[in-house]
Motif scaffolding. Structure first.
Motif, PDB file in Angstrom:
ATOM      1  N   LEU A  34      47.556  42.271  50.835  1.00  0.00           N
ATOM      2  CA  LEU A  34      47.284  42.362  49.399  1.00  0.00           C
ATOM      3  C   LEU A  34      48.458  42.412  48.725  1.00  0.00           C
ATOM      4  O   LEU A  34      49.194  43.527  48.744  1.00  0.00           O
ATOM      5  CB  LEU A  34      46.063  43.409  49.202  1.00  0.00           C
TER       6      LEU A  34
ATOM      7  N   THR B 255      46.557  36.535  46.441  1.00  0.00           N
ATOM      8  CA  THR B 255      45.712  37.464  47.312  1.00  0.00           C
ATOM      9  C   THR B 255      44.933  38.663  46.312  1.00  0.00           C
ATOM     10  O   THR B 255      44.030  39.631  46.839  1.00  0.00           O
ATOM     11  CB  THR B 255      46.809  38.608  47.994  1.00  0.00           C
ATOM     12  N   PHE B 256      45.054  38.503  44.954  1.00  0.00           N
ATOM     13  CA  PHE B 256      44.058  39.277  44.237  1.00  0.00           C
ATOM     14  C   PHE B 256      43.835  38.496  42.775  1.00  0.00           C
ATOM     15  O   PHE B 256      44.514  37.676  42.653  1.00  0.00           O
ATOM     16  CB  PHE B 256      44.710  40.575  44.005  1.00  0.00           C
TER      17      PHE B 256
ATOM     18  N   THR C  88      39.984  42.060  45.023  1.00  0.00           N
ATOM     19  CA  THR C  88      40.042  41.180  46.064  1.00  0.00           C
ATOM     20  C   THR C  88      38.798  41.023  46.782  1.00  0.00           C
ATOM     21  O   THR C  88      37.913  42.007  46.772  1.00  0.00           O
ATOM     22  CB  THR C  88      41.281  41.492  46.951  1.00  0.00           C
TER      23      THR C  88
END
Ligand SMILES: Cc1cc2nc3c(=O)[nH]c(=O)nc-3n(C[C@H](O)[C@H](O)[C@H](O)COP(=O)(O)OP(=O)(O)OC[C@H]3O[C@@H](n4cnc5c(N)ncnc54)[C@H](O)[C@@H]3O)c2cc1C
Length: 410
Positions: A261, A267-268, A178
């Motif tokens: 996260l 988010t990743f 990320t």
């Protein structure tokens, strides 16, 4: 009937491995430009899930190819490795790593390759490869290509490998990452120009480490944070494993705002890394593999320097093959196993079995004992001044001289 296009050599995939192959080949044989093509499913600049850390060996390769690093980069001169038995600090003042963004870096390589005469057909996805009697047929979503030689540079999920070499998945690791915007005035990675590796997740069953790299995205300071797992269990599914990796990533950096996260897929990013397995072959008939398609560093998942090195060796084999040398492709396979890179990757596989194995604490303790031994290890891994190409006897002599007699490492 679909049209058939013919080239002497087809490079499948225009990432670092494919572009380095072309750049090395065209540097020595510019007259081959009209005989080769690269097929790329995306269009540069394209996204690549990667931390973008270029070790000194990659910088040496760029220099060897006469290429300047023309993209925004952060040079790292200090490193911290965190383990369950204590920290290791790495600092000598010279660069440990140069962090780039892969969309920009790969696009700059593609530009250089085009300037050298390479034709790259973008938005062209390879679907299948078949060979018989010295002819290789590639089916793509833009038509059929026929050629005498294919270099499979199409990454960890290589279609070339799946079609010609089989689908084996046991040598495939996984990395999740990320990007976090940060204030450079308050972030040690920017203040000290350092990266951090955190191996404490090994105790929780991850065969790898978490990392933080300083980087620039659109000119703005960010941390690239990620975690690599060399041996993700194949049972339980990728989704469950990704959850474990994200949890370990959050645990490695409790001081950072990573609460969101993993809350959503946005988010990743996760991506496989195929690592070197000495039991595999890298040439079959008139098809070769390079870069992630062949397999890279099992210990750290570092693959950009391997991509360049594979490209350099592949270019020699292609040039010989095009001049009628029947043994050139078999020699490529031998070189990948027995040459300096093969030796290095085998040693990294050996190290991965120790540091990610049941006695990992003992090996981390051993690694912390001597600062000089750490310097030898880092220089060897980074390939600074071609240190990693030294024969094993010379390397052992360096180690003994540095560790036992306090001689300078370089
Ligand atoms: C999260 C993460 C972090 C990493 N961090 C680092 C790092 O800091 N430093 C480092 O050295 N390595 C790192 N790596 C590894 C590195 O990204 C790879 O080793 C490197 O990209 C290998 O280059 P390649 O050219 O072999 O493959 P790729 O870079 O994957 O390039 C393959 C190319 O082939 C194309 N392609 C794929 N399939 C097809 C198809 N069917 N038809 C046509 N084209 C196709 C792709 O679009 C791509 O352009 C990381 C990997 C991950 C997953």
């Amino acid at each position: 009937m679909r049209s058939v296009t013919k080239y002497d050599v087809v490079i499948a995939g225009a990432g670092p491995a494919g572009l380095a192959t072309a750049l090395y080949l065209l540097r020595s044989r510019p007259d081959f430009a009209a005989r080769i093509v690269a097929l790329e499913k995306s269009r540069h600049p394209r996204v690549k899930v990667c931390a973008g850390g270029l070790i000194p060996k990659t910088m040496l390769a760029l220099r060897e190819l006469g290429l300047e690093l023309e993209v925004p980069a952060v040079e790292v001169v200090r490193g911290v490795a965190r383990t369950e038995v204590g920290d290791v600090d790495m600092y000598r003042g010279d660069p440990l790593c140069t962090v780039v963004r892969r969309d920009e870096f790969d696009a700059s390589l593609a530009r250089a390759a085009r300037q050298a005469g390479l034709e790259i057909i973008e938005n062209c996805r390879l679907l299948d490869v078949a060979q018989s009697q010295g002819e290789v047929r590639l089916t793509t979503d833009r038509g059929i290509f026929e050629t005498g030689l294919v270099v499979g540079c199409d990454g960890s999920g290589s279609r070339v490998r799946a079609s010609i070499f089989g689908q084996a998945k046991e040598s495939v690791g996984r990395a999740v990452m990320t990007d976090l915007p940060v204030d450079p005035e308050r972030t040690p990675e920017f203040l000290e120009r350092r990266y951090r590796f955190d191996f404490r997740c090994v105790g929780a069953g991850v065969s790898g480490y978490a990392w933080s790299f300083p980087c620039l995205i659109g000119g703005r300071p960010h941390l690239n944070l990620g975690i690599y797992d060399q041996l993700p269990p194949h049972r339980g599914g990728d989704g469950a494993r990704t959850g474990v990796l994200l949890e370990e990533l959050r645990r490695a950096f409790p001081e950072l705002a990573l609460e969101a996260l993993g809350k959503s897929a946005a988010t990743f990013k996760a991506f496989p890394i195929r690592w070197f397995n000495a039991a595999e072959r890298f040439t079959r008939g008139h098809v070769m593999l390079a870069g992630d398609a062949a397999g890279v560093d099992p210990l750290m998942g570092e693959g950009i320097s391997c991509a360049f090195e594979h490209g350099r060796i592949a270019a020699l084999a292609i040039a010989d093959f095009l001049q009628g040398d029947a043994d050139a492709l078999a020699r490529y396979d031998r070189e990948l196993h027995q040459g300096a890179l093969g030796r290095k990757l085998r040693m990294l596989a050996f190290a991965a079995r120790r540091f990610y194995g049941p006695r990992h604490r003992w090996f981390f303790r051993l690694a912390r004992i001597s600062r000089k031994a750490q310097q030898v290890g880092v220089d060897w891994f980074n390939g600074a001044e071609h240190f990693d190409e030294l024969p094993i006897t010379a390397l052992v002599a360096k180690w003994v001289g540095a560790v036992l007699f306090d001689r300078p490492v370089r």
